[in-house]
Design an enzyme around this catalytic site. Structure first.
Site, short mmCIF file in Angstrom:
data_model
loop_
_atom_site.label_atom_id
_atom_site.label_comp_id
_atom_site.label_asym_id
_atom_site.label_seq_id
_atom_site.Cartn_x
_atom_site.Cartn_y
_atom_site.Cartn_z
N THR A 157 9.16 4.29 -9.43
CA THR A 157 7.82 3.59 -10.03
C THR A 157 7.84 4.81 -11.32
O THR A 157 7.86 5.90 -11.36
CB THR A 157 6.74 3.48 -9.13
N ARG A 185 6.90 -9.77 -1.34
CA ARG A 185 6.28 -8.53 -1.00
C ARG A 185 5.68 -7.95 -2.14
O ARG A 185 6.30 -7.79 -3.42
CB ARG A 185 7.20 -7.72 -0.55
N VAL A 186 4.35 -7.71 -2.18
CA VAL A 186 3.76 -7.02 -3.18
C VAL A 186 3.14 -5.72 -2.72
O VAL A 186 2.66 -5.54 -1.52
CB VAL A 186 2.32 -7.79 -3.87
N GLY A 187 3.40 -4.69 -3.54
CA GLY A 187 3.07 -3.20 -3.16
C GLY A 187 1.70 -2.80 -3.86
O GLY A 187 0.94 -3.48 -4.50
N ASP A 188 1.71 -1.50 -3.54
CA ASP A 188 0.33 -0.78 -4.12
C ASP A 188 0.28 -0.75 -5.52
O ASP A 188 -1.07 -0.80 -5.87
CB ASP A 188 0.37 0.57 -3.65
N THR A 208 2.67 6.71 -6.56
CA THR A 208 4.04 6.20 -6.16
C THR A 208 4.45 6.69 -4.82
O THR A 208 3.97 7.64 -4.33
CB THR A 208 5.07 6.92 -7.41
N GLY A 209 5.23 6.18 -4.42
CA GLY A 209 5.90 6.00 -3.07
C GLY A 209 5.89 5.04 -1.96
O GLY A 209 5.75 3.91 -2.61
N GLY A 211 4.75 1.95 -0.36
CA GLY A 211 3.66 1.26 -0.87
C GLY A 211 2.66 0.72 0.33
O GLY A 211 1.37 0.86 0.02
#
Ligand code: ASP
Length: 288
Positions: A157, A185-188, A208-209, A211
């Site tokens: 990211t 899927r939606v992440g952080d 980053t990482g 999520g």
């Protein structure tokens, strides 16, 4: 108008250390820092700076954002991005978008329009059309490297945090997400408070990482809360990474600019490519 010392820090995603091709990553980060710094030097806002920096890395095929994003389990690209400014706490974000070359610029337009914070999927692409941002062919975003799924050589990211001369702090994050994620899927990185946060009298953060782990601990906001008690950007980042690992049960990293314009970062992964710039440096510092 108060005149403050501007600052900018950029990251290219927490992940494995690729060993080979590091210079390519360094060059990408250097170009992103330079683009953001040029925006600040030209009198632009911190929002202009973080958007400009992130756009460079969205174009760069080695970073997991825009072109070069990792693929879902269905072989498609679905991107998340968010951006925030810390004076009025305005923010904008997109989740699970396809066919957009620069998700961070779409997030910025959503921030500027002021009505809603987060658009996903087809509704986000429709917003882009309404803003006059032309869609791209989704195939343009898919690189051969990702098709071969050479995960070990892909950086992660991307994100940027800046403070401009007026003391306004802005933060931005953009990603293709986690390789092999399920469609939808939606992440952080799309979630304000988790992947991105800015509050000008405290600081700004891009994470980053993993999520799901970052979401569990609301990492970006959490790092700023920590900053209140430790008053040291590097230390606040290290404490936040410990929280991510111990409470979130995941790995990752973050970058931070505090209200004094001091930068910090930390990561639990082998590598977090970062670069930063301030008036006391002649050129971007890329310490990895
Ligand atoms: N945090 C991103 C996500 O979970 C991935 C990354 O930072 O590499 O979507």
């Amino acid at each position: 108008m108060t005149s403050r010392v501007p600052a900018l820090i950029v990251h290219g995603g927490a992940g494995a250390d690729p060993q080979e091709g590091r210079e390519e990553l360094r060059e990408g980060i250097r170009q992103a820092v330079q683009a953001g710094w040029d925006a600040l030097e030209a009198g632009g806002s911190s929002l202009d700076a973080v958007e400009a920096a992130v756009r460079v890395l969205e174009d760069h095929p080695r970073f997991n954002a825009g072109r070069g994003s990792v693929l879902t389990s269905a072989g498609t690209v679905e991107m998340d991005a968010s951006i925030m400014e810390g004076n009025e706490l305005r923010n904008g974000a997109v989740g699970s978008v396809t066919a957009i070359r620069h998700p961070i610029s779409l997030a910025r337009r959503i921030l500027e329009s002021g009505r809603h914070s987060l658009f996903v999927g087809a509704g986000a692409v429709e917003r882009a059309r309404a803003f006059g941002i032309p869609p791209c062919d989704p195939a343009e975003l898919i690189t051969e490297r990702q098709q071969k799924r050479l995960r070990a050589v892909q950086a992660g990211t991307v994100g940027a945090v800046a403070m401009d001369r007026r003391g306004v702090i802005a933060a931005a994050t953009s990603t293709g997400g986690m390789a092999g994620k399920l469609p939808g899927r939606v992440g952080d990185s799309a979630l304000i408070g988790c992947g991105t946060y800015a509050e000008s009298n405290l600081g700004g953060v891009s994470c980053t990482g993993d999520g799901e782990a970052i979401i569990r601990v609301v990492l970006a906001r959490r790092a700023l809360e920590t900053l209140k008690s430790v008053d040291d950007p590097g230390q606040a980042c290290r404490v936040a990474v410990d929280v991510l690992v111990e409470e979130g049960r995941g790995q990752g990293g973050l970058i931070l600019v505090d209200w004094r314009g001091r930068t910090g970062w930390a990561h639990s992964t082998p590598l977090l490519p970062v670069g930063f710039m301030s008036p006391s440096h002649a050129a971007p510092i890329v310490p990895f």
